[in-house]
Design a protein around this motif. Structure first.
Motif, short mmCIF file in Angstrom:
data_model
loop_
_atom_site.label_atom_id
_atom_site.label_comp_id
_atom_site.label_asym_id
_atom_site.label_seq_id
_atom_site.Cartn_x
_atom_site.Cartn_y
_atom_site.Cartn_z
N VAL A 97 23.31 90.82 42.85
CA VAL A 97 22.06 90.65 42.12
C VAL A 97 22.41 90.33 40.67
O VAL A 97 23.18 91.05 40.04
N LEU A 98 21.87 89.24 40.15
CA LEU A 98 22.17 88.85 38.78
C LEU A 98 21.49 89.80 37.81
O LEU A 98 20.38 90.27 38.07
N THR A 99 22.16 90.08 36.70
CA THR A 99 21.51 90.88 35.66
C THR A 99 20.54 89.98 34.90
O THR A 99 20.60 88.75 35.00
N ARG A 100 19.66 90.61 34.13
CA ARG A 100 18.70 89.79 33.35
C ARG A 100 19.46 88.89 32.39
O ARG A 100 19.12 87.72 32.22
N GLN A 101 20.52 89.39 31.79
CA GLN A 101 21.31 88.55 30.87
C GLN A 101 21.91 87.37 31.63
O GLN A 101 21.92 86.24 31.15
N GLN A 102 22.42 87.64 32.85
CA GLN A 102 23.03 86.55 33.64
C GLN A 102 21.99 85.54 34.10
O GLN A 102 22.33 84.39 34.40
N MET A 103 20.72 85.94 34.14
CA MET A 103 19.66 85.00 34.52
C MET A 103 19.55 83.83 33.53
O MET A 103 18.96 82.80 33.84
N PHE A 104 20.09 84.01 32.33
CA PHE A 104 20.03 82.94 31.34
C PHE A 104 21.16 81.92 31.52
O PHE A 104 21.17 80.90 30.86
N THR A 105 22.13 82.25 32.39
CA THR A 105 23.29 81.36 32.53
C THR A 105 23.67 81.16 33.99
O THR A 105 24.83 80.89 34.30
N SER A 106 22.69 81.28 34.90
CA SER A 106 23.03 81.19 36.33
C SER A 106 22.13 80.26 37.14
O SER A 106 22.55 79.77 38.18
N LEU A 107 20.90 80.04 36.72
CA LEU A 107 19.94 79.28 37.53
C LEU A 107 19.31 78.14 36.76
O LEU A 107 18.21 77.72 37.07
N GLY A 108 20.02 77.65 35.74
CA GLY A 108 19.48 76.52 34.99
C GLY A 108 18.37 76.94 34.03
O GLY A 108 18.07 78.12 33.87
N HIS A 109 17.79 75.94 33.39
CA HIS A 109 16.78 76.17 32.34
C HIS A 109 16.10 74.84 32.08
O HIS A 109 16.51 73.81 32.62
N ARG A 110 15.04 74.85 31.28
CA ARG A 110 14.47 73.59 30.81
C ARG A 110 15.24 73.19 29.56
O ARG A 110 15.37 74.00 28.63
N GLU A 111 15.78 71.97 29.55
CA GLU A 111 16.71 71.59 28.49
C GLU A 111 16.02 71.50 27.12
O GLU A 111 14.83 71.21 27.03
N ASP A 112 16.79 71.73 26.08
CA ASP A 112 16.30 71.49 24.72
C ASP A 112 16.19 69.99 24.53
O ASP A 112 17.02 69.21 25.02
N GLN A 113 15.16 69.56 23.80
CA GLN A 113 14.88 68.13 23.75
C GLN A 113 13.99 67.79 22.58
O GLN A 113 13.29 68.65 22.04
#
Lengths: 328, 773
Positions: free
Chosen positions: B282-298
């Motif tokens: 189970v990913l930690t909340r912190q790891q959720m920021f670096t494990s399942l992608g994101h909406r890119e900065d743009q």
């Protein structure tokens, strides 16, 4: 999170004795900050000494003012009728903090010892002088949008205490009762409890090893009865202050007889402003006076690249808080 | 029974009704089993050790201390991770795997490409021991200077020129935009800047991998795409698809981050094989920021050209964003500008820069959501420049045909949405002038924006078993993100079977069941409801076939085409007194049950089949453009001294085709709007430029809206069945819910203050002061 021993205790004597035996141990009450930090390996303690059963509760009127036991919970204190009646700013600072769930768990003593929310402190992968003395402070030239502009140093610009309660306690000259391992108590004004970061940001307060906060006493005062706490943040609840102000005014016939001003969110420690209080005292309770006081409070500000807005925001917050309390 | 006609609502039917969630009780009593909640015998626990640097090499990795910890079963690094039959570490490899979004698998080499990249997986007999041992893995690095984003001084921005993954990111030109812009009476050019956004579903990424035999694995995974995860894992593991089973009975939100297969699921599955016991990760909340992608900065620049009367002549969109070291991925923001308004000249282009960050991914209405900020804020700026009402300028540019293709719309209720929304909101009372409406100290602003999202092509199958005792089991591999799939499909099945909802059990989230599409791109409700409906039509046809051959049936020797269904009975159309309940028929036949299957297409494929089927020689039917539409109206109150913005009123009126359940649909629109309010006012993942690492990667630092940020929201639907999109006439509402919402808030802030904040989120620091931001 490391393995640790968990030891519940029921007396201050036993708690401080355990702490003396294992100096690396720590006390735990509500655990709302401690467990967060342990889970991400920011801190490691071999032993947690649970002090929740200690008889450090009670909210009572004393000759010195209202005495609040250190193990009272934030929500209970914030909603207490004496606190609401005599120290509205203290009540508001508690009820505007954290979330309902956290307020139900977190103790008053623990609240005063919460750790900074600086992103560099909160992630062990970054250097941080507060966490690892001498390792550096990337916040100086990094993401400092939320960080302090008063009392900063080249070693640290984080808010040692990022919360709300201490700001209100600071405004109204609260006194902390501390008890050491020998069972000896001393009384320390909150004005001298927190320590500016200087070159040693890892030293955050004047607590001695093993010393416990057992109570907080707030003296009665007219300016405390007529007080408010205003908090500005990036969402309506469950967020730390960008800027906050705890103010109290005793106004008689339009003239301010005494004033108390403390700011949160902008100082490396909760920030009392004698400069602002001096301008307010004896002056007419007008917007002009309030603006002059706010300007004085922020005069020494040293913003970094991304937090310059706080100079204006903190002044506006202070002016608004003074206006709110002057018209009540 | 005739061949599968389109769904028609029955009298007293439950389709469309605000039925409570059928899984609500299971959820609030803790009986709903999420991926991490299967308590298998001998279960073990995995924890990740992640890199503290963003770029460089592992110099050493010492696992001795971790391995000495009691209960630790194994520590995997790049030196001992079990081999994969196929890795995604090349673009060809990634495409071979199909459901893998990122062309990189951690623990396959010693190179570090992004901060918090997994470098070790520890497996132990308890969660606590695994996490402690992970902290004891000692890593040293040879560090290199990372690139933080497209904005960094050391970033190289380039034109991907068709090389984009999923979205090709080619320059698109229609008409002659440069010439028309030069000739236009009025021009507006504006650049909008967006930070990284993270999906932050409540349930983190979670996997339990259980090898039931050396060549057969069941993976309980929090995924929006059971079938795609199954085929991807099969390719990676070198197993036939049938030997990989993926189970996802409940999901605690996804918003796109659980659409694809990500490394943690693969690592858990490989670890489980190696230790010979089930492994839970189970990913930690912190790891959720670096494990399942994101909406890119743009950042995106829109240039609008218009006539003096506000009619658009030109729309030009340019976007620059950050992508990863391996993939070229960007949301196609410019696409929505090509269909939203009648404008003869159009151009869209993209530029990207590689940075030391994982590959960004789909997040609610990828492309359309941020693209609508450029379109809808840009149009608002144009309206302000021309002194036009924002709704009026939209009506003047209303597209009666799809401007991109010239095709008619399959259905378009946008005008009705505008009218109803404006009426509910009281839009006609809006002052044209910004910054003049006050409520005490507060400035009051009203903003609006259009929403639209395509009906994406999809296909899926379902199976229905109808028992003689009057109960039914409905099955597909679809997933329920928490949005109500369990409920709406049960409603459709109940109506189509003529049974009460309580007699219908809908089973989903298992790759052993008939393959349905992923929950994503707003295709789930449309496709799954249609396939279930068609499977039930199949059941009725089979029952009809039985009845007309059964000498004891009142329908004996009837022509199947003359038999219709009424509730749970077959009825002879010409003589309705001749009728029979299916249960009686089955019992007489000695059948305990009967099964039907349905395969549904939605979108372009469905229409193509209809056209091919309907076409008589010599005729040609026109293709249609298929989109959901809607409008959001927003009121904000701004404190000009403190910079705070509060949304105080909200009205959404949507056209999503047939609405299967007005309550769950309303919740979808509310959810999308709240996500938009978050993106507009508070959400953003900050990154340190020097370390290329996030500085607010938890839910205390990354602000998502809380209850006090959200007013009561008014949502209505222009309920219409779209006959061209699929058998059920459903266009989908999950994605369109968010499109336009960010712009509606931003436009309201402008109307309140007279200041355009073009950098998101609109936090107090940007509202304060007179500087343009």
């Amino acid at each position: 999170m490391n393995n640790f021993t968990y030891t519940p205790t029921n007396s201050a004597k036993e708690a401080t004795r355990l702490r003396r035996e294992t100096p690396a141990a720590t006390y735990v009450a509500g655990a709302t900050t401690l467990l967060d930090m342990m889970k991400v390996n920011l801190v490691e303690y071999p032993q947690l000494i649970d002090i929740n059963a200690l008889p450090l509760t009670g909210i009572e009127q004393t000759a010195n003012g209202l005495r609040i036991g250190a193990l009272e919970r934030m929500s209970d204190v914030g909603e207490h009728r004496l606190v609401v009646a005599q120290y509205p700013a203290v009540s508001e600072s508690l009820l505007l903090a954290a979330s309902a769930q956290l307020r139900n768990m977190a103790s008053i003593g623990g609240n005063l010892l919460q750790r900074t929310r600086c992103g560099y402190f909160r992630d062990a992968a970054f250097p941080c002088n507060k966490r690892v003395p001498g390792s550096g402070c990337p916040a100086q030239h990094g993401d400092n949008h939320g960080l302090a502009i008063l009392g900063t140093s080249e070693a640290c610009i984080a808010q040692t205490y990022p919360g709300d309660l201490s700001v209100a306690l600071l405004a109204f000259d609260a006194v902390l009762t501390l008890e050491n391992a020998k069972g000896k108590q001393r009384r320390v004004p909150i004005t001298s409890f927190y320590v500016l970061p200087g070159q040693t940001p890892h030293q955050e307060n004047i607590l001695e090893p093993g010393e416990l906060i057992v109570a907080v006493t707030i003296p009665a005062a007219e300016h405390a009865r007529r007080s408010t706490y205003l908090k500005v943040r990036e969402r309506t609840s469950y967020a730390y202050a960008l800027a906050s102000a705890a103010v109290g005014l005793d106004v008689q016939a339009g003239t301010i007889r005494s004033a108390r001003v403390a700011l949160g969110g902008v100082g490396t420690i909760p920030w009392r402003s004698p400069e602002a209080e001096k301008i307010l005292t004896g002056a007419p309770a007008t917007d002009e006076t309030f603006r002059a006081a706010a300007a004085a409070a922020l005069r020494g500000a040293q913003p970094r690249e991304h937090n310059g807005y706080k100079v204006q925001l903190a002044q506006n917050t202070l002016v608004r808080a003074l206006q709110n309390v002057a018209t009540t | 029974m005739t061949d599968s006609p389109a769904f028609e609502p029955s009298k007293g039917g439950v389709v469309g009704q605000p039925v409570n969630r059928v899984d609500g009780h299971a959820k609030v009593t803790g009986q709903a089993q999420y991926a991490a909640e299967y308590l298998l015998p001998n279960l073990t626990y995995a924890a990740l050790k992640t890199s503290s640097i963003a770029k460089g090499r592992l110099k050493s990795i010492d696992t001795a201390a971790a391995l000495r910890e009691p209960g630790v079963l194994a520590v995997f690094t790049h030196e001992n991770l079990p081999k994969m039959a196929q890795t995604p570490n090349t673009l060809a490899g990634k495409y071979a795997i199909y459901g893998m979004h990122m062309a990189f698998m951690p623990l396959t080499g010693n190179e570090i490409f992004y901060s918090a990249q997994p470098v070790a997986v520890v497996v132990a007999d308890t969660f606590e021991r695994a996490t402690q041992a992970a902290a004891l893995v000692q890593v040293t690095y040879e560090e290199a200077r990372p690139v933080a984003s497209y904005q960094s001084a050391n970033a190289e921005v380039f034109d991907p020129n068709g090389q984009g993954y999923v979205f090709d990111l080619k320059k698109v030109v229609r008409g002659n935009p440069q010439a028309s812009l030069a000739a236009s009476a009025v021009q507006v050019k504006a650049t909008y800047v967006h930070p990284i956004n993270h999906h932050n579903p409540m349930e983190p990424g979670a996997t339990i991998a259980h090898w039931e035999a050396p060549d057969r694995v069941t993976v309980y995974d929090s995924t929006q795409a059971v079938a795609m995860a199954q085929s991807s894992l099969a390719t990676i593991l070198g197993l036939p698809q049938e030997q990989v089973r993926v189970v996802t009975k409940f999901i605690g939100g996804g918003f796109g981050c659980k659409f694809n297969l990500w490394p943690h699921t693969v690592l858990a599955t490989l670890a489980a094989k190696a230790v010979g016991r089930p492994v839970k990760l189970v990913l930690t909340r912190q790891q959720m920021f670096t494990s399942l992608g994101h909406r890119e900065d743009q950042e995106q620049t829109i240039t609008l050209g218009a006539r003096q009367d506000g009619k658009l002549t030109t729309l030009i969109h340019e976007k620059t964003s950050t992508t990863s070291p391996w993939d070229i991925f960007a949301e196609p923001n410019g696409a929505i500008l090509n269909w939203l308004y009648a404008c003869p000249n159009y151009q869209s282009s993209h530029r990207v820069a590689r940075a030391n960050v994982m590959t960004s991914t789909y997040m609610r209405a990828p492309g359309e959501s941020p693209g609508s900020v450029a379109m809808e804020c840009g149009l608002d700026e144009l309206a302000a420049k021309l002194g036009l009402d924002p709704l009026e300028i939209r009506l003047r540019n209303y597209a009666n045909l799809d401007p991109g293709t010239g095709q008619p719309w399959s259905s378009k209720g946008l005008k009705e949405c505008y009218a109803r929304g404006a009426e509910l909101f009281g839009w006609s009372k809006r002052s044209l002038e910004p910054g003049v409406t006050r409520d005490g100290r507060l400035l009051v602003g009203w903003g609006m924006a259009t929403a639209s999202y395509p009906v994406r092509p999809a296909q899926g199958r379902a199976r229905v078993r109808l028992y003689a005792d009057g109960h039914a089991l409905v099955q597909t591999s679809a997933t329920d993100l928490g949005t109500g799939t369990y409920t709406v499909i049960t409603q459709v099945a109940a109506d189509a079977l003529g049974l009460p909802m309580a007699n219908v059990r809908f089973e989903l989230g298992d790759s052993n069941l008939p393959t349905a599409p992923a929950s994503g791109s707003s295709v789930a409700a449309a496709t799954v409801s249609s396939s279930v409906y068609l499977a039930i039509q199949d059941v009725w046809q089979r029952l009809t076939a039985l009845a007309v051959r059964d000498s004891q049936s009142p329908l004996f020797k009837a022509l199947p085409a003359d038999v219709v269904r009424e509730q749970d009975q077959l009825v002879l159309k010409k003589n309705p007194s001749k009728r029979e309940k299916f249960s009686a028929l089955l019992q007489r036949q000695g059948l305990a049950d009967i099964e039907g299957v349905g395969n549904s297409k939605s979108g372009e494929g469905y229409e193509a089949d209809q056209i091919a089927f309907d076409n008589k020689p010599g005729t040609k039917q026109t293709k249609r453009s298929m989109y959901s539409f809607g409008v959001h109206f927003c009121e904000v109150k701004v404190d000009p001294d403190l910079g705070t913005v509060h949304v105080t009123r909200w009205v959404s009126v949507m056209d999503g085709g047939r609405i299967l359940n007005s309550k769950t649909a309303r919740s979808q629109i509310i959810g999308g709007s709240i996500m938009g309010i978050g993106a507009a006012l508070m959400e953003g993942t900050n990154r340190d430029e020097q370390y290329a690492r996030y500085t607010n990667a938890d839910l205390a630092g990354y602000h998502v809206p809380i209850n006090a940020d959200i007013p009561d929201m008014q949502v209505e639907f222009i309920d219409g069945h779209d006959p061209y999109v699929n058998a059920m006439g459903v266009k989908g509402i999950g994605e369109v819910a968010m499109v336009g919402t960010v712009a509606a808030v931003a436009n309201a802030v402008y109307h309140a203050t007279g200041k355009r904040v073009r950098s998101f989120p609109i936090v107090p620091s940007k509202v304060l002061g007179s500087d343009a931001v």
